[in-house]
Design an enzyme around this catalytic site. Sequence first.
Site, PDB file in Angstrom:
ATOM      1  N   CYS A 311      -4.532   0.121  -5.716  1.00  0.00           N
ATOM      2  CA  CYS A 311      -5.843   0.140  -5.052  1.00  0.00           C
ATOM      3  C   CYS A 311      -6.411   1.548  -4.883  1.00  0.00           C
ATOM      4  CB  CYS A 311      -5.758  -0.581  -3.711  1.00  0.00           C
ATOM      5  SG  CYS A 311      -4.663   0.198  -2.494  1.00  0.00           S
ATOM      6  N   HIS A 359      -4.700  -0.913   2.117  1.00  0.00           N
ATOM      7  CA  HIS A 359      -5.484  -1.364   0.973  1.00  0.00           C
ATOM      8  C   HIS A 359      -6.904  -0.813   1.068  1.00  0.00           C
ATOM      9  CE1 HIS A 359      -6.026  -3.835  -2.576  1.00  0.00           C
ATOM     10  NE2 HIS A 359      -7.189  -4.225  -2.100  1.00  0.00           N
ATOM     11  N   HIS A 371     -11.877  -4.087  -6.573  1.00  0.00           N
ATOM     12  CA  HIS A 371     -10.602  -3.517  -6.127  1.00  0.00           C
ATOM     13  C   HIS A 371      -9.458  -3.983  -7.025  1.00  0.00           C
ATOM     14  CE1 HIS A 371      -8.949  -7.087  -3.566  1.00  0.00           C
ATOM     15  NE2 HIS A 371      -9.817  -7.547  -4.438  1.00  0.00           N
TER      16      HIS A 371
END
Length: 396
Positions: A311, A359, A371
């Site tokens: 990420c 994240h 993402h």
Amino acid sequence: MPVLASHRKPRAKVRATTPAVGLTTAALASVTLLSTQSATAAPAEPKPAVEEVRKKVDALYRQAGAATQEYNRAKAASASQQTKVDTLLSDVAKRTEKINEARRALGSYAAAQYRNGGIGPAATFFLADDPQGYFDQSRLMDRATERQQRSVNEFRKQQASAAKKRAEAVKSLETLTETQATLASSKKDVQTKLTEARGLLSRLTAEEKARLAELERKKEAEAKEKAAKLAARQAAEAKERAEAEEKAREEAAKESGDGSGSGTGTDPGSGTGSGADSGYAAKAEKVLAFARAQIGKPYVWGASGPSSYDCSGLTQAAWREAGVTLPRTTWDQVEVGTRVATSDLKPGDLVFFYDDISHVGIYKGDGMMIHAPKPGANVREESIYYMPIYGSVRPA
């Protein structure tokens, strides 16, 4: 009269059967006891429900995500420390060469003094054929002595400097070793979490996997519904701002036109649409163009491109395209730029998730983001409400 022999058959000895009956009874009791124990023993641990498996897997993925950020931080620190160590070792080598040069200079002076026999100045004066020549030679020797002293001082200076740099190099090597140990530990932690998650998923039946997929679709639908509501709210707010700006321009034009036929020809412009906003929009366009081009590439923990990403690796690479250097981890990226509320998000902003900030995704507008989700998934577009939001930042 003789006694007649008895013709009665002698009684046979009969083995007592009581012990056998006792053994049989004991055996029966044992069987009964075992049967009772089997009946009353705790049943095997029931197989967890699909919902429970889903929660455990999600938790493991999140823990793996946090461990991945720890790995990324250790990897970046290790690379930086390795560069520092290499620089220090190179510096130590250069200073060692300077020490050797100073040592050679001192050696030449020592050799010259040895050849001169080490005669004292008074004896040299009385033995000299030309006193004036002695004084001239003496001045030359004084200057030579000064050069020797400078050489000695330079040698000591280089020696101390090299010792200091050598100590720094040793300390940096120790730090590098510690960082590499953290790197290995974080890697093992990630692999352990992912192995456990895969194990849970592999034990699901086809029916349970179908149920799990259904739960995921339901979660995605709910997240998209929330994203649609955010998009509608943002659109309404943007419309209100545009109408307010238009009204302000009309009023300004009316005021400037009252009583003056010529006017000034001044246009109040587009209101709050400042150059900073347009500059950020241009950067965000580059960021999103890059992010869209990565859609479909696999998530791989610790990866930062170009064939796969985690990420924070994706967000770092995307903003690099716009000329902005972001740190490697989510924990550091969240500290960059300006904090913004979810309702004020603009395309290009970074959205962070979970309390541990493990994240991150790139906001693309309308409540959606791009993402790199998790192991086994590819870079994709998804609602920002798919996960609990921690906060958001505008990097530039």
